[in-house]
Design an enzyme around this catalytic site. Structure first.
Site, PDB file in Angstrom:
ATOM      1  CG  ASN A   1     -11.609   0.694   5.225  1.00 13.46           C
ATOM      2  OD1 ASN A   1     -10.103   0.164   6.194  1.00 13.46           O
ATOM      3  ND2 ASN A   1     -11.016   0.082   3.734  1.00 13.46           N
ATOM      4  CD  GLU A   2     -13.162   1.923  13.418  1.00 14.75           C
ATOM      5  OE1 GLU A   2     -12.091   1.002  14.170  1.00 14.75           O
ATOM      6  OE2 GLU A   2     -13.977   2.155  13.591  1.00 14.75           O
TER       7      GLU A   2
ATOM      8  N   GLY B   1       1.260  -0.800  -0.101  1.00 15.34           N
ATOM      9  CA  GLY B   1      -0.281   0.492   0.466  1.00 15.34           C
ATOM     10  C   GLY B   1       1.137   1.095   0.124  1.00 15.34           C
TER      11      GLY B   1
ATOM     12  CE1 TYR C   1      -4.728   5.354   2.036  1.00 14.58           C
ATOM     13  CE2 TYR C   1      -6.762   5.566   2.869  1.00 14.58           C
ATOM     14  CZ  TYR C   1      -5.733   4.675   1.535  1.00 14.58           C
ATOM     15  OH  TYR C   1      -6.240   3.820   0.816  1.00 14.58           O
TER      16      TYR C   1
END
Length: 172
Positions: free
Chosen positions: A135-136, A108, A142
């Site tokens: 979407n913890e 990612g 992020y």
């Protein structure tokens, strides 16, 4: 261990479709009914839709390979291909999908860095993405790499409205 990124083209459509179905389903099937999931997958990732996206000059797709196996992909958008009008100085990361068996390997971050590289090449000041409010794990990832929440937008799974956080990372 080898990690490579290669552009995805129209010739890669079948594997792109396969990974899209697989990764989206893995990520969201537990929070949505099978009917809503199947309807969304067919609408978002059918051959005609993916051909249209691959043909858009303002969208670019990249496969990430882990030990020569396709592990996931990145889709970035600029100009009017962005799903929200964030301006000419922005690059959108519309999709960053990694197959379950390849998660937690740093792919990612590798894909985010590719998006940043593209944004810098194009003279963009920021990159942004939408991430589902539930979407913890993704939100935490992020935030850890410098994205901040700057708003929300609606994302529809069938006729069900879901809320995505819009997250932005400044590049200047």
């Amino acid at each position: 261990m080898s990690i490579n990124i290669k552009p995805c083209t129209i010739e890669d459509l079948s594997i792109l479709q396969e990974i899209s179905y697989e990764t989206f389903n893995e990520t969201f099937k537990d929070q949505n009914s099978p009917e809503i999931m199947n309807a969304y997958l067919e609408k978002a990732f059918n051959v005609k839709q993916l051909e249209k996206e691959l043909s858009n000059i303002f969208s670019r797709f990249f496969f990430v390979y882990f030990n020569n196996e396709v592990a996931g992909y990145l889709k970035v958008n600029s100009h009017d291909a962005q799903s929200e009008n964030m301006g000419e100085d922005s690059l959108e990361i519309e999709r960053i999908y990694v197959r379950a068996k390849f998660q937690k390997l740093g792919l990612g971050k590798y894909l985010i860095n590719k998006a940043i590289e593209i944004a810098v090449e194009q003279g963009k000041n920021k990159i942004w993405l939408g991430v589902w409010e539930k979407n913890e794990n993704a939100i935490a990832f992020y935030k850890k790499i410098g994205f901040v929440q700057a708003g929300t937008h609606s994302f529809y799974m069938g006729n069900e409205e879901q809320i995505d956080f819009i997250m932005i990372k400044s590049l200047v």
